[in-house]
Design a protein around this motif. Structure first.
Motif, PDB file in Angstrom:
ATOM      1  N   GLY A   3       0.482 -13.524  -5.652  1.00 36.02           N
ATOM      2  CA  GLY A   3       1.012 -12.739  -6.765  1.00 36.02           C
ATOM      3  C   GLY A   3       2.481 -12.447  -6.559  1.00 36.02           C
ATOM      4  N   ALA A   4       2.871 -11.196  -6.738  1.00 37.21           N
ATOM      5  CA  ALA A   4       4.262 -10.791  -6.498  1.00 37.21           C
ATOM      6  C   ALA A   4       4.370 -10.095  -5.154  1.00 37.21           C
ATOM      7  N   SER A   5       3.586 -10.552  -4.197  1.00 40.22           N
ATOM      8  CA  SER A   5       3.529  -9.891  -2.895  1.00 40.22           C
ATOM      9  C   SER A   5       3.456 -10.925  -1.793  1.00 40.22           C
ATOM     10  N   GLU A   6       3.400 -10.436  -0.572  1.00 37.99           N
ATOM     11  CA  GLU A   6       3.041 -11.241   0.590  1.00 37.99           C
ATOM     12  C   GLU A   6       1.704 -10.708   1.081  1.00 37.99           C
ATOM     13  N   VAL A   7       0.767 -11.575   1.330  1.00 33.60           N
ATOM     14  CA  VAL A   7      -0.554 -11.144   1.791  1.00 33.60           C
ATOM     15  C   VAL A   7      -0.743 -11.604   3.232  1.00 33.60           C
ATOM     16  N   ILE A   8      -1.046 -10.651   4.093  1.00 33.19           N
ATOM     17  CA  ILE A   8      -1.332 -10.944   5.495  1.00 33.19           C
ATOM     18  C   ILE A   8      -2.760 -10.497   5.765  1.00 33.19           C
ATOM     19  N   VAL A   9      -3.618 -11.427   6.110  1.00 29.03           N
ATOM     20  CA  VAL A   9      -5.022 -11.118   6.397  1.00 29.03           C
ATOM     21  C   VAL A   9      -5.219 -11.158   7.901  1.00 29.03           C
ATOM     22  N   LEU A  10      -5.731 -10.054   8.455  1.00 29.83           N
ATOM     23  CA  LEU A  10      -5.999  -9.968   9.887  1.00 29.83           C
ATOM     24  C   LEU A  10      -7.482  -9.691  10.094  1.00 29.83           C
ATOM     25  N   ARG A  11      -8.080 -10.469  10.975  1.00 33.21           N
ATOM     26  CA  ARG A  11      -9.496 -10.247  11.291  1.00 33.21           C
ATOM     27  C   ARG A  11      -9.622 -10.129  12.803  1.00 33.21           C
ATOM     28  N   ALA A  37      -7.519  -8.153  -6.700  1.00 32.70           N
ATOM     29  CA  ALA A  37      -7.088  -6.939  -7.397  1.00 32.70           C
ATOM     30  C   ALA A  37      -5.704  -6.501  -6.934  1.00 32.70           C
ATOM     31  N   ALA A  38      -5.460  -6.586  -5.619  1.00 32.89           N
ATOM     32  CA  ALA A  38      -4.154  -6.190  -5.090  1.00 32.89           C
ATOM     33  C   ALA A  38      -3.058  -7.131  -5.575  1.00 32.89           C
ATOM     34  N   ASN A  39      -3.354  -8.427  -5.633  1.00 33.44           N
ATOM     35  CA  ASN A  39      -2.371  -9.387  -6.139  1.00 33.44           C
ATOM     36  C   ASN A  39      -2.004  -9.082  -7.585  1.00 33.44           C
ATOM     37  N   ASP A  40      -3.003  -8.803  -8.404  1.00 37.79           N
ATOM     38  CA  ASP A  40      -2.727  -8.480  -9.809  1.00 37.79           C
ATOM     39  C   ASP A  40      -1.904  -7.203  -9.917  1.00 37.79           C
ATOM     40  N   ALA A  41      -2.270  -6.184  -9.146  1.00 43.22           N
ATOM     41  CA  ALA A  41      -1.528  -4.921  -9.179  1.00 43.22           C
ATOM     42  C   ALA A  41      -0.107  -5.099  -8.668  1.00 43.22           C
ATOM     43  N   SER A  42       0.098  -6.047  -7.750  1.00 46.20           N
ATOM     44  CA  SER A  42       1.430  -6.253  -7.175  1.00 46.20           C
ATOM     45  C   SER A  42       2.420  -6.813  -8.182  1.00 46.20           C
ATOM     46  N   ARG A  43       1.945  -7.372  -9.282  1.00 43.71           N
ATOM     47  CA  ARG A  43       2.870  -7.867 -10.310  1.00 43.71           C
ATOM     48  C   ARG A  43       3.588  -6.702 -10.987  1.00 43.71           C
ATOM     49  N   GLU A  44       2.944  -5.530 -10.953  1.00 45.61           N
ATOM     50  CA  GLU A  44       3.586  -4.316 -11.455  1.00 45.61           C
ATOM     51  C   GLU A  44       4.292  -3.565 -10.324  1.00 45.61           C
ATOM     52  N   HIS A  45       3.753  -3.676  -9.117  1.00 49.21           N
ATOM     53  CA  HIS A  45       4.314  -2.972  -7.957  1.00 49.21           C
ATOM     54  C   HIS A  45       4.473  -3.979  -6.811  1.00 49.21           C
ATOM     55  N   PRO A  46       5.570  -4.725  -6.758  1.00 47.48           N
ATOM     56  CA  PRO A  46       5.749  -5.703  -5.675  1.00 47.48           C
ATOM     57  C   PRO A  46       5.601  -5.036  -4.308  1.00 47.48           C
ATOM     58  N   CYS A  47       4.777  -5.613  -3.466  1.00 46.76           N
ATOM     59  CA  CYS A  47       4.485  -4.960  -2.195  1.00 46.76           C
ATOM     60  C   CYS A  47       4.092  -6.000  -1.155  1.00 46.76           C
ATOM     61  N   ARG A  48       4.017  -5.566   0.069  1.00 42.52           N
ATOM     62  CA  ARG A  48       3.402  -6.373   1.121  1.00 42.52           C
ATOM     63  C   ARG A  48       1.976  -5.888   1.278  1.00 42.52           C
ATOM     64  N   ILE A  49       1.033  -6.814   1.249  1.00 43.26           N
ATOM     65  CA  ILE A  49      -0.386  -6.470   1.357  1.00 43.26           C
ATOM     66  C   ILE A  49      -0.885  -6.915   2.734  1.00 43.26           C
ATOM     67  N   ILE A  50      -1.400  -5.967   3.488  1.00 46.90           N
ATOM     68  CA  ILE A  50      -1.993  -6.265   4.793  1.00 46.90           C
ATOM     69  C   ILE A  50      -3.480  -5.962   4.696  1.00 46.90           C
ATOM     70  N   VAL A  51      -4.292  -6.978   4.912  1.00 50.24           N
ATOM     71  CA  VAL A  51      -5.740  -6.825   4.792  1.00 50.24           C
ATOM     72  C   VAL A  51      -6.361  -6.849   6.181  1.00 50.24           C
ATOM     73  N   LEU A  52      -7.038  -5.761   6.542  1.00 47.27           N
ATOM     74  CA  LEU A  52      -7.795  -5.708   7.786  1.00 47.27           C
ATOM     75  C   LEU A  52      -9.254  -5.985   7.437  1.00 47.27           C
ATOM     76  N   ALA A  53      -9.689  -7.202   7.699  1.00 49.65           N
ATOM     77  CA  ALA A  53     -11.051  -7.612   7.372  1.00 49.65           C
ATOM     78  C   ALA A  53     -11.940  -7.411   8.592  1.00 49.65           C
ATOM     79  N   GLU A  54     -13.089  -6.879   8.350  1.00 51.32           N
ATOM     80  CA  GLU A  54     -14.022  -6.545   9.421  1.00 51.32           C
ATOM     81  C   GLU A  54     -14.438  -7.793  10.201  1.00 51.32           C
TER      82      GLU A  54
END
Length: 314
Positions: free
Chosen positions: A87-95, A50-67
């Motif tokens: 998408g139009a972002s960078e995704v960083i997943v941290l666990r 969902a964040a990737n799709d939304a980032s095509r309208e709002h380019p952003c950096r996505i940081i995911v804090l996964a439990e």
């Protein structure tokens, strides 16, 4: 492109992200905000999609804090996604595990875009006071989703009691098109016979139904009855009772609603159920507090007679 960084640090993640730009020409220019997603284990991919799709309208950096598990040895596993996987972002997943399992500002501070707004999103597991959490305290906007809570209505009252300007909930965002249509109808009949009673029909597990009733309570200053239908069916109908004849907006399916007005032919209106991507994209369009939501959640909700909830006869 996906790069795995097991047992790492945020400093190493940041350095790897810079190295990837140098090696592959990945550019972060034009990012307008940092979206921090705090999610439960097992729900990461849904939120990332969902964040990737939304980032095509709002380019952003996505940081995911996964439990992660607090019972395992302390460590931090990282993952970087760029290009077609982001998408139009960078995704960083941290666990995080052990002492790093809980949400913590220190895990994201080195990865935030400089001088860019921060939006925090809890797709599952809304905190009791979003603005008082470690991440929420540094965010300009804080997005929860009461529809994913065990008791959605109780979740709304929790938001009401702890509300801080900048808080919002996707149950409210799902109502945007309904509110647009109802506002247009009410403008047309303004000065005519007043609305004397309102019925809102929606799923028994839909917090959007409760929020719409709260909004109408404030807007029309008339008694509102909530007719609870089968779970999972969403919002179905709003009936405005007037001496000259009722006005009804009814969505029998998922996409098209029918508007009934006295002495007028039935109007068919496009009113599809909104997906997660559309709702998230709408919330990312504005970084100022949603004042209407603030009034509805703090004032309208308390004025709504939830004891009037009854089982729908349909």
């Amino acid at each position: 492109m996906i790069v795995e960084l097991p047992d790492t640090t945020t400093s190493k993640v940041s350095k790897e992200l810079m190295a990837m730009r140098e090696r592959g020409g990945v550019v972060a220019l034009g990012r307008v905000l940092t979206l921090v997603v705090i999610t439960r284990s097992g729900y990461e991919e849904e939120a990332i999609d969902a964040a990737n799709d939304a980032s095509r309208e709002h380019p952003c950096r996505i940081i995911v804090l996964a439990e992660g598990s607090p019972d395992e040895p302390t460590r931090l596993d990282g993952q970087i996604r760029v290009g077609g996987d982001a998408g139009a972002s960078e995704v960083i997943v941290l666990r995080g595990y052990g002492d790093l399992a809980d949400e913590n500002e220190s895990l994201v501070s080195a990865l935030l875009l400089p001088d860019a707004p921060i939006v925090a999103w809890w797709p599952h597991g809304a905190p009791e006071a979003a603005a008082q959490t470690s991440i929420g305290s540094i965010a300009h906007r804080r997005i929860t989703d009461s529809a994913n809570e065990k008791d959605p209505t109780a979740a709304l009252f929790t938001i009401s009691s702890t509300y801080t300007a900048g808080d919002t909930d996707l149950a409210w965002t799902r109502l945007t098109n309904w509110r647009i249509q109802l506002a247009a109808v009410m403008d047309q009949v303004k000065g005519d016979q007043p609305v004397t009673a309102v019925t809102v029909e929606g799923a028994s597990d839909s917090p959007s139904t409760v929020l719409l009733a709260a909004w109408l309570t404030m807007t029309l200053d008339a008694p509102v009855t909530i007719a609870a239908g089968p779970a999972g069916t969403g919002l179905k109908r709003v009936r405005l009772k007037r001496s000259g004849g009722d006005i009804e907006l009814h969505r029998p399916g998922h996409d098209v609603a029918e508007l009934y007005q006295p002495d007028q032919p039935v109007q068919r209106i496009s009113l599809p159920r909104r997906g997660l991507r559309d709702c998230l994209a709408e919330e990312l369009r504005r970084l100022d507090p949603d004042e209407v939501f603030g009034e509805v959640i703090t004032e309208g909700l308390s004025r709504t007679n939830l004891r009037s909830v009854r089982t729908s006869e349909r």
